[in-house]
Design an enzyme around this catalytic site. Structure first.
Site, PDB file in Angstrom:
ATOM      1  N   LYS A  82       5.179  12.043  -2.228  1.00 60.75           N
ATOM      2  CA  LYS A  82       5.934  10.844  -1.826  1.00 60.75           C
ATOM      3  C   LYS A  82       6.953  11.226  -0.760  1.00 60.75           C
ATOM      4  O   LYS A  82       7.789  12.106  -0.989  1.00 60.75           O
ATOM      5  CB  LYS A  82       6.635  10.246  -3.047  1.00 60.75           C
ATOM      6  CG  LYS A  82       7.407   8.971  -2.745  1.00 60.75           C
ATOM      7  CD  LYS A  82       7.821   8.285  -4.010  1.00 60.75           C
ATOM      8  CE  LYS A  82       8.735   7.096  -3.750  1.00 60.75           C
ATOM      9  NZ  LYS A  82       9.104   6.435  -5.005  1.00 60.75           N
TER      10      LYS A  82
ATOM     11  N   ASP B  41       3.619  -4.440  -7.800  1.00 56.01           N
ATOM     12  CA  ASP B  41       3.061  -3.252  -7.152  1.00 56.01           C
ATOM     13  C   ASP B  41       3.655  -1.964  -7.730  1.00 56.01           C
ATOM     14  O   ASP B  41       3.207  -0.866  -7.405  1.00 56.01           O
ATOM     15  CB  ASP B  41       3.292  -3.295  -5.634  1.00 56.01           C
ATOM     16  CG  ASP B  41       4.742  -3.519  -5.270  1.00 56.01           C
ATOM     17  OD1 ASP B  41       5.294  -4.564  -5.653  1.00 56.01           O
ATOM     18  OD2 ASP B  41       5.343  -2.638  -4.620  1.00 56.01           O
ATOM     19  N   ASN B  42       4.667  -2.099  -8.573  1.00 55.39           N
ATOM     20  CA  ASN B  42       5.260  -0.918  -9.195  1.00 55.39           C
ATOM     21  C   ASN B  42       4.861  -0.780 -10.659  1.00 55.39           C
ATOM     22  O   ASN B  42       5.482  -0.032 -11.410  1.00 55.39           O
ATOM     23  CB  ASN B  42       6.795  -0.980  -9.113  1.00 55.39           C
ATOM     24  CG  ASN B  42       7.295  -0.793  -7.686  1.00 55.39           C
ATOM     25  OD1 ASN B  42       6.574  -0.261  -6.839  1.00 55.39           O
ATOM     26  ND2 ASN B  42       8.510  -1.214  -7.420  1.00 55.39           N
TER      27      ASN B  42
ATOM     28  N   ARG C  27       4.548  13.938  -7.252  1.00 53.88           N
ATOM     29  CA  ARG C  27       4.448  13.296  -8.559  1.00 53.88           C
ATOM     30  C   ARG C  27       2.997  13.244  -9.020  1.00 53.88           C
ATOM     31  O   ARG C  27       2.070  13.286  -8.203  1.00 53.88           O
ATOM     32  CB  ARG C  27       5.112  11.922  -8.531  1.00 53.88           C
ATOM     33  CG  ARG C  27       4.560  11.004  -7.478  1.00 53.88           C
ATOM     34  CD  ARG C  27       5.319   9.698  -7.463  1.00 53.88           C
ATOM     35  NE  ARG C  27       4.653   8.736  -6.608  1.00 53.88           N
ATOM     36  CZ  ARG C  27       5.039   7.481  -6.469  1.00 53.88           C
ATOM     37  NH1 ARG C  27       6.104   7.046  -7.118  1.00 53.88           N
ATOM     38  NH2 ARG C  27       4.385   6.659  -5.682  1.00 53.88           N
TER      39      ARG C  27
ATOM     40  N   ARG D  46       4.178   5.592   2.046  1.00 55.96           N
ATOM     41  CA  ARG D  46       4.790   6.913   2.251  1.00 55.96           C
ATOM     42  C   ARG D  46       4.355   7.911   1.191  1.00 55.96           C
ATOM     43  O   ARG D  46       4.898   9.004   1.096  1.00 55.96           O
ATOM     44  CB  ARG D  46       6.304   6.803   2.257  1.00 55.96           C
ATOM     45  CG  ARG D  46       6.884   6.130   1.018  1.00 55.96           C
ATOM     46  CD  ARG D  46       8.379   6.204   1.054  1.00 55.96           C
ATOM     47  NE  ARG D  46       8.967   5.356   0.030  1.00 55.96           N
ATOM     48  CZ  ARG D  46      10.247   5.391  -0.294  1.00 55.96           C
ATOM     49  NH1 ARG D  46      11.042   6.232   0.324  1.00 55.96           N
ATOM     50  NH2 ARG D  46      10.727   4.594  -1.209  1.00 55.96           N
TER      51      ARG D  46
ATOM     52  N   GLY E 202       0.826  -1.206   0.000  1.00 56.57           N
ATOM     53  CA  GLY E 202       0.000   0.000   0.000  1.00 56.57           C
ATOM     54  C   GLY E 202       0.855   1.247   0.000  1.00 56.57           C
ATOM     55  O   GLY E 202       2.087   1.164   0.011  1.00 56.57           O
TER      56      GLY E 202
ATOM     57  N   ASP F 281       9.387   4.418   7.783  1.00 57.10           N
ATOM     58  CA  ASP F 281       9.205   5.682   8.493  1.00 57.10           C
ATOM     59  C   ASP F 281       8.353   6.683   7.718  1.00 57.10           C
ATOM     60  O   ASP F 281       8.200   7.835   8.140  1.00 57.10           O
ATOM     61  CB  ASP F 281      10.577   6.304   8.830  1.00 57.10           C
ATOM     62  CG  ASP F 281      11.407   6.568   7.582  1.00 57.10           C
ATOM     63  OD1 ASP F 281      10.889   6.373   6.455  1.00 57.10           O
ATOM     64  OD2 ASP F 281      12.579   6.966   7.727  1.00 57.10           O
ATOM     65  N   GLY F 282       7.851   6.266   6.556  1.00 52.30           N
ATOM     66  CA  GLY F 282       6.982   7.155   5.784  1.00 52.30           C
ATOM     67  C   GLY F 282       7.728   8.251   5.041  1.00 52.30           C
ATOM     68  O   GLY F 282       7.111   9.109   4.408  1.00 52.30           O
TER      69      GLY F 282
HETATM   70  P1  AMP Z   1       9.066   0.463  -3.160  1.00 52.11           P
HETATM   71  O1  AMP Z   1      10.179  -0.526  -3.101  1.00 52.11           O
HETATM   72  O2  AMP Z   1       9.518   1.891  -3.005  1.00 52.11           O
HETATM   73  O3  AMP Z   1       8.195   0.287  -4.354  1.00 52.11           O
HETATM   74  O4  AMP Z   1       8.165   0.194  -1.889  1.00 52.11           O
HETATM   75  C1  AMP Z   1       7.527  -1.031  -1.609  1.00 52.11           C
HETATM   76  C2  AMP Z   1       6.539  -0.834  -0.495  1.00 52.11           C
HETATM   77  O5  AMP Z   1       7.195  -0.377   0.680  1.00 52.11           O
HETATM   78  C3  AMP Z   1       5.441   0.179  -0.787  1.00 52.11           C
HETATM   79  O6  AMP Z   1       4.277  -0.264  -0.157  1.00 52.11           O
HETATM   80  C4  AMP Z   1       5.970   1.429  -0.121  1.00 52.11           C
HETATM   81  O7  AMP Z   1       4.957   2.329   0.230  1.00 52.11           O
HETATM   82  C5  AMP Z   1       6.672   0.871   1.097  1.00 52.11           C
HETATM   83  N1  AMP Z   1       7.769   1.729   1.573  1.00 52.11           N
HETATM   84  C6  AMP Z   1       8.989   1.900   1.006  1.00 52.11           C
HETATM   85  N2  AMP Z   1       9.732   2.738   1.731  1.00 52.11           N
HETATM   86  C7  AMP Z   1       8.991   3.111   2.786  1.00 52.11           C
HETATM   87  C8  AMP Z   1       9.186   3.979   3.906  1.00 52.11           C
HETATM   88  N3  AMP Z   1      10.340   4.610   4.096  1.00 52.11           N
HETATM   89  N4  AMP Z   1       8.171   4.117   4.770  1.00 52.11           N
HETATM   90  C9  AMP Z   1       7.016   3.469   4.602  1.00 52.11           C
HETATM   91  N5  AMP Z   1       6.748   2.654   3.605  1.00 52.11           N
HETATM   92  C10 AMP Z   1       7.716   2.463   2.687  1.00 52.11           C
HETATM   93 MG    MG Z   2       6.621   1.023  -5.101  1.00 55.63          MG
END
Ligand code: AMP
Ligand code: MG
Length: 488
Positions: free
Chosen positions: A105, A244-245, A168, A90, A87, A117-118
């Site tokens: 973001k 998810d991407n 974005r 962040r 989900g 940490d969001g």
């Molecule tokens: P990503 O690898 O950036 O596509 O992230 C995969 C998942 O991890 C997604 O659900 C992101 O929202 C979550 N995510 C990545 N980095 C963070 C972060 N620093 N804090 C919270 N959620 C994160």
């Molecule tokens: Mg992602």
């Protein structure tokens, strides 16, 4: 709100967490104007409240109110393995502006943050900002980026870094993972709402067909096949092609450890966290096909209601099998134009493939090789072409050039005509990792001038831009192997 689903099980209504004492790191004034944001002579919004809004501090400018920010739930396959619920951990969807959804973001913890940490760090926010706009200028379907705001707030990754927020935009941020989530939750109702929303707003051409849901799947798959063909043609590696991407609109989204190829290597892996090379350059088409198989599985309940399970699977399977063909055709079209082959010939595939093999074995620069070929005049001796010196195996280069020259002779167009096509498809400037790195390191020392300068160069990638040749140079040896990973 453009996100079509309502309810606790689909999203969270929440406020962004303010980025303390924010400042502008980068701002894209042309996109701002398109959005109706008045920009002053320095290229920044006239209304200072935009800095607050795009840092998660406020929800109102003079002209706009973002009344109902949300974070949405999705799931996905990460590196081929079902990861369950993920989900917007962040990214917070602020609201809509002129046909775009605006996402912040790095704007704080949501219900979906899990252990995170969001936040997002300055370096990855700058990379996403620059690459989104570079891809847009290259003509590749992509989410856009309006701004990066920075702060002295520290965040911990491998070391202490500072936080930033990247704004974005996309017409929709719905992902394959959204469908997977509601399929796993056995919520055909939410799947239907999402599919109907997409049909109405983003795929209206599918609406009048025999089976709109099947047509929707076919259209998403087609856009995705064409997208990955475009990536291959500009030497772009996404880095994390988890389901998810993957955008449901066929856009490049979620810029993380991406990379443009410098020295060409078919099996180049741009993400340091991808030990097995699942997302290596040459695997991208297969992987996107695989992601479409995930989507097909998730959309099955929609198709089943009409056909029953067995026939629905058959229909989806058949549509899925069209992916490689659509990809191949789009790939060949790109590379034909890249080589100035304007009248198709059945042998063109092998001409392109033999060039890529040659480039791979000689480790030549991807972008600059095609750019140099764009300047090649077939009436001149290919042996005097400076590009020849880039190839260690000059004999092999000469042999390929002979067949290329012979092939060009079949073309009816003039050198000038061919060149104009080639120069408009083979960029001179791409976001090489080392260029991004230089801009990032300056920004980490509070000098944001290079972010601005680099953005301007990347926004005009097909022009010669005399005086800015340094931005077209391959990386210096010391900056050739910059490691980028999922840490962001
Ligand atoms: P990503 O690898 O950036 O596509 O992230 C995969 C998942 O991890 C997604 O659900 C992101 O929202 C979550 N995510 C990545 N980095 C963070 C972060 N620093 N804090 C919270 N959620 C994160
Ligand atoms: Mg992602």
């Amino acid at each position: 709100m453009a996100f079509p689903l309502q309810g606790e099980d689909t999203c969270q209504h929440l406020l962004p967490t303010p980025l303390p004492n924010p400042y502008w790191v980068g701002f894209e004034s042309n996109l701002a104007k398109e959005l109706g944001i008045t920009v002053d002579a320095s290229g920044l919004p006239q209304d200072p409240r935009w800095l607050e809004v795009l840092s998660g501090i406020a929800l109102e400018t003079h002209e706009h109110t973002f009344a109902d920010p949300i974070a949405t739930v999705y799931s996905g396959h990460q590196f081929g393995i079902w990861a369950g619920q993920l989900g917007d951990g962040r990214a917070i969807l602020l609201g809509d502006l002129r046909g775009y959804e605006l996402q912040l973001k790095g704007s704080g913890i949501t219900r979906y943050s899990r252990m995170g940490d969001g936040r997002a760090v300055l370096r990855s926010s700058i990379r996403e900002f620059l690459c989104s706009e570079a891809m847009h200028a290259l003509g590749v379907p992509t989410s856009r980026a309006l701004a990066v705001t920075g702060s002295k707030k520290s965040v911990l990754r491998e070391s202490l870094e500072t936080a930033a927020v990247c704004t974005r935009l996309a017409p929709s941020f719905i992902r394959v993972g959204h469908f997977e989530h509601f399929a796993a939750a056995r919520s055909t109702e939410h799947l239907t709402t999402m599919a109907d929303y997409l049909l109405t707003h983003h795929y209206p051409e599918c609406q009048g067909t025999d089976d709109p849901y099947l047509a929707l799947f076919a259209a998403i798959s087609e856009r995705t096949a064409k997208l990955v063909a475009h990536w291959q043609a500009i030497g772009f590696c996404h880095g994390v092609l988890n389901s998810d991407n993957i955008s449901i609109l066929g856009l490049t989204i979620d810029y993380g450890p991406f990379g443009f190829l410098d020295r060409f290597q078919m099996d180049h892996i741009c993400n340091h966290s991808d030990g097995q090379g699942r997302y290596a350059y040459q695997r991208q088409p297969q992987i996107m096909h695989w992601n479409m198989a995930c989507l097909a599985g998730a959309m099955l309940p929609l198709i089943e209601t009409r056909y029953g399970s067995e026939l629905a699977q058959e229909h989806l399977q058949k549509t899925l099998e069209e992916f490689p063909e659509i990809y191949r055709a789009a790939w060949l079209k790109h590379f034909r134009t890249k080589l100035g082959l304007l009248t198709p010939n059945p042998d063109d595939t092998s001409l392109v493939e033999s060039l890529l093999q040659l480039m791979h074995h000689n480790r030549v620069d991807f972008t600059n090789t095609f750019r140099a070929l764009s300047h090649f005049d077939a009436s001149h001796d290919a042996r005097s072409n400076p590009l020849r010196d880039q190839f260690l195996n000059r004999d092999a280069f000469d042999t390929w050039m002979q067949s290329y020259v012979a092939r060009l002779k079949e073309e009816k167009c003039s050198h000038a005509e061919r060149q104009s096509h080639m120069l408009a498809t083979n960029p001179k400037f791409v976001l090489r990792n080392y260029l991004a790195q230089i801009a990032i390191e300056k920004a980490q020392n509070d000098d944001f001038s290079e972010v601005k300068r680099l953005l301007a160069v990347l926004q005009d990638p097909f022009s010669e831009q005399p005086g800015l040749e340094e931005y077209a140079a391959p990386p210096p040896a010391a900056l050739e192997h910059i490691e980028v990973s999922c840490s962001s």
